[in-house]
Design a protein around this motif. Structure first.
Motif, PDB file in Angstrom:
ATOM      1  N   GLN A   1      -7.706 -12.204  17.856  1.00 56.51           N
ATOM      2  CA  GLN A   1      -8.525 -11.598  16.810  1.00 56.51           C
ATOM      3  C   GLN A   1      -7.774 -11.570  15.486  1.00 56.51           C
ATOM      4  O   GLN A   1      -6.544 -11.613  15.436  1.00 56.51           O
ATOM      5  N   GLU A   2      -8.530 -11.484  14.421  1.00 57.48           N
ATOM      6  CA  GLU A   2      -7.953 -11.355  13.080  1.00 57.48           C
ATOM      7  C   GLU A   2      -7.740  -9.873  12.756  1.00 57.48           C
ATOM      8  O   GLU A   2      -8.576  -9.030  13.116  1.00 57.48           O
ATOM      9  N   VAL A   3      -6.642  -9.569  12.111  1.00 61.53           N
ATOM     10  CA  VAL A   3      -6.424  -8.204  11.640  1.00 61.53           C
ATOM     11  C   VAL A   3      -6.011  -8.230  10.174  1.00 61.53           C
ATOM     12  O   VAL A   3      -5.391  -9.179   9.708  1.00 61.53           O
ATOM     13  N   ILE A   4      -6.379  -7.187   9.488  1.00 62.48           N
ATOM     14  CA  ILE A   4      -5.963  -7.009   8.092  1.00 62.48           C
ATOM     15  C   ILE A   4      -5.289  -5.648   7.978  1.00 62.48           C
ATOM     16  O   ILE A   4      -5.888  -4.619   8.294  1.00 62.48           O
ATOM     17  N   LEU A   5      -4.059  -5.687   7.536  1.00 60.24           N
ATOM     18  CA  LEU A   5      -3.312  -4.456   7.307  1.00 60.24           C
ATOM     19  C   LEU A   5      -3.326  -4.179   5.805  1.00 60.24           C
ATOM     20  O   LEU A   5      -3.091  -5.076   5.000  1.00 60.24           O
ATOM     21  N   ARG A   6      -3.576  -2.934   5.483  1.00 62.21           N
ATOM     22  CA  ARG A   6      -3.783  -2.591   4.084  1.00 62.21           C
ATOM     23  C   ARG A   6      -2.676  -1.695   3.546  1.00 62.21           C
ATOM     24  O   ARG A   6      -2.141  -0.851   4.253  1.00 62.21           O
ATOM     25  N   CYS A   7      -2.433  -1.873   2.263  1.00 63.74           N
ATOM     26  CA  CYS A   7      -1.358  -1.140   1.607  1.00 63.74           C
ATOM     27  C   CYS A   7      -1.777  -0.852   0.169  1.00 63.74           C
ATOM     28  O   CYS A   7      -2.408  -1.704  -0.474  1.00 63.74           O
ATOM     29  N   VAL A   8      -1.441   0.319  -0.290  1.00 70.09           N
ATOM     30  CA  VAL A   8      -1.590   0.627  -1.709  1.00 70.09           C
ATOM     31  C   VAL A   8      -0.191   0.882  -2.251  1.00 70.09           C
ATOM     32  O   VAL A   8       0.415   1.923  -1.966  1.00 70.09           O
ATOM     33  N   PRO A   9       0.374  -0.074  -2.993  1.00 72.02           N
ATOM     34  CA  PRO A   9       1.714   0.114  -3.537  1.00 72.02           C
ATOM     35  C   PRO A   9       1.717   1.177  -4.629  1.00 72.02           C
ATOM     36  O   PRO A   9       0.673   1.644  -5.078  1.00 72.02           O
ATOM     37  N   ILE A  10       2.895   1.530  -5.068  1.00 66.90           N
ATOM     38  CA  ILE A  10       3.029   2.472  -6.172  1.00 66.90           C
ATOM     39  C   ILE A  10       2.484   1.813  -7.432  1.00 66.90           C
ATOM     40  O   ILE A  10       2.751   0.630  -7.692  1.00 66.90           O
ATOM     41  N   SER A  11       1.755   2.571  -8.228  1.00 67.53           N
ATOM     42  CA  SER A  11       0.872   1.987  -9.242  1.00 67.53           C
ATOM     43  C   SER A  11       1.582   1.148 -10.300  1.00 67.53           C
ATOM     44  O   SER A  11       1.046   0.152 -10.745  1.00 67.53           O
ATOM     45  N   ASN A  12       2.759   1.489 -10.746  1.00 66.62           N
ATOM     46  CA  ASN A  12       3.395   0.719 -11.803  1.00 66.62           C
ATOM     47  C   ASN A  12       4.371  -0.331 -11.265  1.00 66.62           C
ATOM     48  O   ASN A  12       5.116  -0.950 -12.035  1.00 66.62           O
ATOM     49  N   HIS A  13       4.359  -0.546  -9.957  1.00 72.23           N
ATOM     50  CA  HIS A  13       5.258  -1.525  -9.362  1.00 72.23           C
ATOM     51  C   HIS A  13       4.662  -2.918  -9.471  1.00 72.23           C
ATOM     52  O   HIS A  13       3.446  -3.103  -9.444  1.00 72.23           O
ATOM     53  N   LEU A  14       5.557  -3.904  -9.557  1.00 69.41           N
ATOM     54  CA  LEU A  14       5.129  -5.279  -9.774  1.00 69.41           C
ATOM     55  C   LEU A  14       5.429  -6.200  -8.593  1.00 69.41           C
ATOM     56  O   LEU A  14       4.863  -7.277  -8.492  1.00 69.41           O
ATOM     57  N   TYR A  15       6.359  -5.784  -7.732  1.00 67.26           N
ATOM     58  CA  TYR A  15       6.772  -6.621  -6.606  1.00 67.26           C
ATOM     59  C   TYR A  15       6.326  -5.953  -5.311  1.00 67.26           C
ATOM     60  O   TYR A  15       6.490  -4.742  -5.146  1.00 67.26           O
ATOM     61  N   PHE A  16       5.805  -6.762  -4.423  1.00 61.50           N
ATOM     62  CA  PHE A  16       5.254  -6.228  -3.181  1.00 61.50           C
ATOM     63  C   PHE A  16       5.805  -7.031  -2.006  1.00 61.50           C
ATOM     64  O   PHE A  16       6.071  -8.230  -2.129  1.00 61.50           O
ATOM     65  N   TYR A  17       5.962  -6.332  -0.900  1.00 57.27           N
ATOM     66  CA  TYR A  17       6.629  -6.937   0.246  1.00 57.27           C
ATOM     67  C   TYR A  17       5.967  -6.491   1.551  1.00 57.27           C
ATOM     68  O   TYR A  17       5.388  -5.404   1.631  1.00 57.27           O
ATOM     69  N   TRP A  18       6.108  -7.343   2.547  1.00 63.69           N
ATOM     70  CA  TRP A  18       5.801  -6.950   3.919  1.00 63.69           C
ATOM     71  C   TRP A  18       7.031  -7.212   4.782  1.00 63.69           C
ATOM     72  O   TRP A  18       7.665  -8.273   4.682  1.00 63.69           O
ATOM     73  N   TYR A  19       7.345  -6.215   5.578  1.00 58.69           N
ATOM     74  CA  TYR A  19       8.396  -6.308   6.584  1.00 58.69           C
ATOM     75  C   TYR A  19       7.785  -5.914   7.928  1.00 58.69           C
ATOM     76  O   TYR A  19       6.727  -5.275   7.974  1.00 58.69           O
ATOM     77  N   ARG A  20       8.470  -6.262   9.001  1.00 58.04           N
ATOM     78  CA  ARG A  20       8.005  -5.785  10.295  1.00 58.04           C
ATOM     79  C   ARG A  20       9.213  -5.427  11.173  1.00 58.04           C
ATOM     80  O   ARG A  20      10.333  -5.913  10.960  1.00 58.04           O
ATOM     81  N   GLN A  21       8.948  -4.582  12.153  1.00 53.86           N
ATOM     82  CA  GLN A  21       9.991  -4.209  13.114  1.00 53.86           C
ATOM     83  C   GLN A  21       9.387  -4.223  14.505  1.00 53.86           C
ATOM     84  O   GLN A  21       8.545  -3.370  14.834  1.00 53.86           O
ATOM     85  N   ILE A  22       9.794  -5.200  15.282  1.00 58.11           N
ATOM     86  CA  ILE A  22       9.416  -5.217  16.696  1.00 58.11           C
ATOM     87  C   ILE A  22      10.232  -4.145  17.402  1.00 58.11           C
ATOM     88  O   ILE A  22      11.403  -3.913  17.062  1.00 58.11           O
TER      89      ILE A  22
ATOM     90  N   LEU B   1      -2.116  -7.698   4.235  1.00 56.60           N
ATOM     91  CA  LEU B   1      -1.527  -8.713   5.110  1.00 56.60           C
ATOM     92  C   LEU B   1      -2.566  -9.056   6.155  1.00 56.60           C
ATOM     93  O   LEU B   1      -3.059  -8.173   6.859  1.00 56.60           O
ATOM     94  N   LYS B   2      -2.895 -10.331   6.242  1.00 59.26           N
ATOM     95  CA  LYS B   2      -3.874 -10.782   7.230  1.00 59.26           C
ATOM     96  C   LYS B   2      -3.164 -11.646   8.269  1.00 59.26           C
ATOM     97  O   LYS B   2      -2.374 -12.535   7.917  1.00 59.26           O
ATOM     98  N   ILE B   3      -3.453 -11.352   9.515  1.00 61.03           N
ATOM     99  CA  ILE B   3      -2.986 -12.216  10.605  1.00 61.03           C
ATOM    100  C   ILE B   3      -4.237 -12.838  11.196  1.00 61.03           C
ATOM    101  O   ILE B   3      -5.119 -12.140  11.719  1.00 61.03           O
ATOM    102  N   ARG B   4      -4.333 -14.146  11.093  1.00 58.90           N
ATOM    103  CA  ARG B   4      -5.595 -14.831  11.372  1.00 58.90           C
ATOM    104  C   ARG B   4      -5.961 -14.796  12.847  1.00 58.90           C
ATOM    105  O   ARG B   4      -7.086 -14.516  13.200  1.00 58.90           O
ATOM    106  N   SER B   5      -5.033 -15.081  13.704  1.00 57.42           N
ATOM    107  CA  SER B   5      -5.293 -15.115  15.145  1.00 57.42           C
ATOM    108  C   SER B   5      -4.081 -14.486  15.835  1.00 57.42           C
ATOM    109  O   SER B   5      -3.060 -15.144  16.029  1.00 57.42           O
ATOM    110  N   THR B   6      -4.215 -13.225  16.153  1.00 58.83           N
ATOM    111  CA  THR B   6      -3.047 -12.472  16.615  1.00 58.83           C
ATOM    112  C   THR B   6      -2.550 -12.946  17.973  1.00 58.83           C
ATOM    113  O   THR B   6      -3.327 -13.360  18.843  1.00 58.83           O
ATOM    114  N   LYS B   7      -1.224 -12.864  18.124  1.00 48.02           N
ATOM    115  CA  LYS B   7      -0.568 -13.178  19.383  1.00 48.02           C
ATOM    116  C   LYS B   7       0.109 -11.922  19.905  1.00 48.02           C
ATOM    117  O   LYS B   7       0.337 -10.970  19.159  1.00 48.02           O
TER     118      LYS B   7
END
Lengths: 115, 115
Positions: B17-38, B77-83
């Protein structure tokens, strides 16, 4: 491929004593090092950082030491408080190579400060 | 204090299945990142995003992953076909500018469970 290593998964310290958390790295391109603290159910929180041109940076109870020749850094917390109990992550970055926030994290050390 | 907000806090999905993870960064920030921790492993960089395009991505960030800033506030962050191996805690982060990218502010994370 562990470019940043935290070899102690856990550390237990008495309140009021010094906590020393260690971190080793292998990549010579790293020029910026950071420590993050993480409580359960929260994201990592920036604690303190050090540039490779320095060997020490101090912020209140927290001091980070960098030994470039040994590729080793440590975080000292003095005096330790129960509220310091958390997982501490060492992270490194290669700023001069144009890294855009690609922090390389260690696996973390869980610090427990006992009253 | 401003903070990075992530929703949902926990997402359960079926493999493929596809999932979309959503984030609202801090308003005046310009750089955005995704990290993960298994679980039991280190926090890993996935991608950085600036000026509506990807600045840097890791080997983990393959064609199944995509990021988007659909409006002025959200970063997804969208994961098109999750594993199964996509199961992890996903952290969004933002920073004001690259020169101070040690000041990455992390959200509390989305725990993704792929069944």
């Amino acid at each position: 491929d562990q470019q940043v290593k935290q070899n102690s998964p856990s550390l237990s310290v008495q309140e009021g004593r010094i906590s020393i958390l260690n971190c080793d790295y292998t990549n010579s391109m790293f020029d910026y090092f950071l420590w993050y603290k993480k409580y359960p159910a929260e994201g990592p929180t920036f604690l303190i950082s050090i540039s490779s041109i320095k060997d020490k940076n101090e912020d209140g109870r927290f001091t980070v030491f960098l030994n470039k020749s040994a590729k080793h850094l440590s975080l000292h917390i003095v005096p330790s408080q129960p509220g310091d109990s958390a997982v501490y992550f060492c992270a490194a970055n290669a700023l001069s190579s144009g890294s855009q926030g690609n922090l390389i994290f260690g696996k973390g050390t869980k610090l427990s400060v006992k009253p | 204090e401003p903070e990075v907000t992530q929703t949902p806090s926990h997402q359960v999905t079926q493999m493929g299945q596809e999932v979309i993870l959503r984030c609202v960064p801090i308003s005046n920030h310009l750089y955005f990142y995704w990290y993960r921790q298994i679980l039991g492993q280190k926090v890993e960089f996935l991608v950085s995003f600036y000026n509506n395009e990807i600045s840097e991505k890791s080997e983990i960030f393959d064609d199944q992953f995509s990021v988007e800033r659909p409006d002025g506030s959200n970063f997804t962050l969208k994961i098109r076909s999750t594993k199964l191996e996509d199961s992890a805690m996903y952290f969004c982060a933002s920073s004001e500018n690259r020169e101070t990218n040690e000041k990455l502010f992390f959200g509390s994370g989305t725990q993704l469970s792929v069944l």
